[in-house]
Design an enzyme around this catalytic site. Structure first.
Site, PDB file in Angstrom:
ATOM      1  N   ARG A 106      23.151  93.678  48.852  1.00  0.00           N
ATOM      2  CA  ARG A 106      22.616  92.338  49.084  1.00  0.00           C
ATOM      3  C   ARG A 106      21.312  92.188  48.325  1.00  0.00           C
ATOM      4  NH1 ARG A 106      22.206  90.491  55.160  1.00  0.00           N
ATOM      5  NH2 ARG A 106      20.901  92.326  55.335  1.00  0.00           N
ATOM      6  N   THR A 110      17.847  86.684  47.816  1.00  0.00           N
ATOM      7  CA  THR A 110      18.820  85.602  47.997  1.00  0.00           C
ATOM      8  C   THR A 110      19.881  85.937  49.050  1.00  0.00           C
ATOM      9  OG1 THR A 110      20.262  86.563  46.324  1.00  0.00           O
ATOM     10  CG2 THR A 110      18.590  84.992  45.549  1.00  0.00           C
ATOM     11  N   ASP A 202      19.591  98.771  60.414  1.00  0.00           N
ATOM     12  CA  ASP A 202      20.301  98.940  59.146  1.00  0.00           C
ATOM     13  C   ASP A 202      21.381 100.008  59.319  1.00  0.00           C
ATOM     14  OD1 ASP A 202      19.648  98.457  55.852  1.00  0.00           O
ATOM     15  OD2 ASP A 202      20.937 100.133  56.450  1.00  0.00           O
ATOM     16  N   ASP A 205      21.327 102.984  56.804  1.00  0.00           N
ATOM     17  CA  ASP A 205      20.214 103.906  57.073  1.00  0.00           C
ATOM     18  C   ASP A 205      20.490 104.746  58.308  1.00  0.00           C
ATOM     19  OD1 ASP A 205      18.689 103.257  54.899  1.00  0.00           O
ATOM     20  OD2 ASP A 205      17.460 101.782  55.955  1.00  0.00           O
TER      21      ASP A 205
HETATM   22  N1  URA Z   1      23.336  95.025  57.488  1.00  0.00           N
HETATM   23  C1  URA Z   1      22.872  95.935  58.377  1.00  0.00           C
HETATM   24  O1  URA Z   1      22.927  97.122  58.116  1.00  0.00           O
HETATM   25  N2  URA Z   1      22.369  95.501  59.536  1.00  0.00           N
HETATM   26  C2  URA Z   1      22.292  94.198  59.870  1.00  0.00           C
HETATM   27  O2  URA Z   1      21.817  93.869  60.956  1.00  0.00           O
HETATM   28  C3  URA Z   1      22.768  93.266  58.931  1.00  0.00           C
HETATM   29  C4  URA Z   1      23.289  93.707  57.745  1.00  0.00           C
END
Ligand code: URA
Length: 211
Positions: A106, A110, A202, A205
């Site tokens: 991502r 944007t 995330d 992560d």
């Molecule tokens: N990607 C993620 O890893 N966590 C989110 O909350 C949204 C997108």
């Protein structure tokens, strides 16, 4: 299946494991194990309509007619990198499934997905394809990934995630009303950075311990 289907897999085992997974105190090793266990439990539901055929086998005592999986083979398509968290569990269920990969990140400004890797098996049109990504947040990556899968002539496609945001569901189904979404939860909203609230943080992560 009718259009715009969202199936929330509300089995108590899935919900319990998801609650443990969400906690900020759950470490990387436990997180990885839980996501594998959840993917097995969710996969069990998602694959319940796999076609079967009658075959004849022989037990130690006599011949019998019984049922085995028929027809379409599977292809699991994780969206890199967090989608790979679902792979171990799903491959444990269906060891002969093929795996296609889509690399999308991502753009942090944007939130638009940028493709950096794509590799599918050749015969996508004859396979059931399950596109997997733990978080259906903006929906942009999932829309792009399913577009690539449709470009590869797959017609039997499902999308699997752990947590979906209402906005992600809307965006996804505006683009692909024909593709059902399987999720363990629908959370409240996105924050300004496109993260799902309350969410899990995330996903990549947390699976790979990179933060
Ligand atoms: N990607 C993620 O890893 N966590 C989110 O909350 C949204 C997108």
């Amino acid at each position: 299946m009718p259009d715009n289907q969202v199936i929330v897999i509300d089995h108590p085992l899935v919900q319990h494991k998801l609650s443990v997974l969400r906690s900020k105190d759950t470490n990387t090793n436990d997180f990885r194990n839980l996501i594998r266990e959840i993917s097995i439990l969710m996969g069990y539901e998602i694959l319940r309509d796999l076609p079967m055929e009658e075959v004849e086998i022989e037990t130690p005592l006599e011949k019998m007619k019984t049922k085995m999986l028929a027809g379409k083979k599977l292809c699991i398509v994780p969206i890199l990198r967090a989608g790979t968290g679902f792979l171990d569990g799903l491959l444990q269920l269906v060891p002969l499934a093929r795996v296609g990969h889509i690399g999308l990140y991502r753009d942090p400004e944007t939130l638009v997905p940028v493709e950096y890797y794509l590799k599918f098996p050749e015969d996508m049109s004859s396979r059931r394809v399950i596109v997997v990504d733990p978080m259906l947040a903006t929906g942009n990556s999932a829309v792009a990934a399913v577009e690539r899968v449709k470009d590869a002539e797959a017609t039997d496609i499902k999308f699997m995630c752990l947590i979906a945001a209402p906005q992600g569901i809307k965006t996804f189904h505006e683009a692909h009303p024909d593709i059902p979404i399987y999720t363990a939860a629908i959370d409240r909203e996105l924050n300004d950075h496109g993260y799902i609230l309350p969410g899990i943080g995330d996903a990549g992560d947390r699976i790979f311990g990179t933060k």
